[in-house]
Design an enzyme around this catalytic site. Structure first.
Site, PDB file in Angstrom:
ATOM      1  N   ASP A   1      -0.819  -1.747   5.815  1.00  0.00           N
ATOM      2  CA  ASP A   1       0.059  -2.133   4.708  1.00  0.00           C
ATOM      3  C   ASP A   1       1.457  -2.436   5.235  1.00  0.00           C
ATOM      4  OD1 ASP A   1      -2.052  -1.561   3.012  1.00  0.00           O
ATOM      5  OD2 ASP A   1      -1.331   0.467   2.571  1.00  0.00           O
TER       6      ASP A   1
HETATM    7  N1  URA Z   1      -4.810   3.186   4.522  1.00  0.00           N
HETATM    8  C1  URA Z   1      -3.787   2.823   3.730  1.00  0.00           C
HETATM    9  O1  URA Z   1      -3.683   3.273   2.600  1.00  0.00           O
HETATM   10  N2  URA Z   1      -2.900   1.955   4.212  1.00  0.00           N
HETATM   11  C2  URA Z   1      -2.938   1.451   5.474  1.00  0.00           C
HETATM   12  O2  URA Z   1      -2.074   0.666   5.881  1.00  0.00           O
HETATM   13  C3  URA Z   1      -4.012   1.848   6.292  1.00  0.00           C
HETATM   14  C4  URA Z   1      -4.940   2.714   5.787  1.00  0.00           C
END
Ligand code: URA
Length: 252
Positions: free
Chosen positions: A111
């Site tokens: 993310d």
């Molecule tokens: N899980 C999440 O919630 N976000 C990420 O970036 C990676 C795994």
């Protein structure tokens, strides 16, 4: 500099130079016809001329070394997106200043606000093996959580559970590192990589992730010498480990 793998090859001169970022295919073709390219010190004006790994290719007098595959470990900082291009945000590829290959991509996504280990490569075969749901490659995350994670959460995560309408999580290993006031620090090892997976799993047990960092993917562990935004080539040992871990062997 990124780990660069050169195998055996035989490819057209215009493709060789285009893949090494000299210009577009048509620019390169025109340049070759104008005599800008030499192979083993001899001008070659045919774009379709085949070169192999023992040939020395020069463009306007500068040797151009061919790199087939490139592998970069990036400590992704928060605020950049895991994509190859974007109209408004900076991408992880914008951080790589000296890439040999122009066709690198991130292996999977973190993310925008997640930090940590991200592998960048142009090796589609390795990426597929690491991301394929069939292989259950493990990913370990460190998270700060708003709320108190409990022994009951460890049990729920270890059995696998229905997170929401769209996600039933496979069994995962939750370790509670620290609980203080109303916050927790955890490590979570998962064997799949669904959208917002860690945040959704923690949300499903009534808490919220406020900081997330990926520590490892398969055998590849984030080099803690790398600060957010820094990167380095994978070592041969790390690359071999990734291939071995995805149950395939590969000669490099
Ligand atoms: N899980 C999440 O919630 N976000 C990420 O970036 C990676 C795994």
């Amino acid at each position: 500099m990124a780990l660069a793998v050169i195998g055996e090859y035989k490819l057209r001169l215009d493709k060789y130079l285009t893949e090494m970022g000299i210009g577009s295919r048509s620019e390169v073709k025109q340049g070759i016809k104008k005599g800008f390219a030499k192979v083993n010190d001899t001008a070659v004006t045919r774009p379709e001329y085949k070169v192999n790994e023992t040939d020395v290719v020069c463009w306007k007098g500068t040797p151009i070394h061919f790199v087939e595959y490139e592998y970069i470990m990036l400590h992704k900082p928060a605020g950049v997106i895991s994509a190859t291009e974007d109209t408004k945000d900076r991408t992880v590829l914008d951080l790589i200043k000296d890439a040999k290959r122009k066709d690198l991509f991130p292996v999977g996504r973190l993310d925008k606000d997640t930090e940590g280990l991200l592998l960048l490569t142009n090796d589609g075969d390795l990426a597929h093996r690491l991301l394929s749901p069939k292989h259950h490659v493990s990913k370990t995350y460190y998270a700060k959580v708003d709320g108190i994670m409990t022994e009951e959460d460890i049990r729920i995560f270890s059995e696998g559970f229905k997170v929401d309408d769209a996600l039933t999580a496979l069994p995962a290993k939750l370790t509670i590192l620290n609980v203080k006031d109303d916050t927790s620090e955890i490590e979570l090892e998962i064997y799949e990589g669904k959208f917002h997976q860690v945040k959704r799993m923690v949300h499903a047990v009534g808490k919220e992730v406020v900081y997330l960092k990926r520590l490892s993917m398969g055998s590849l562990v984030l080099d803690e010498q790398l600060k957010p935004g820094e990167y380095r080539p994978l070592t041969e040992h790390e690359l071999e480990g990734l291939y071995a871990g995805s149950h395939q062997s590969r000669h490099i």
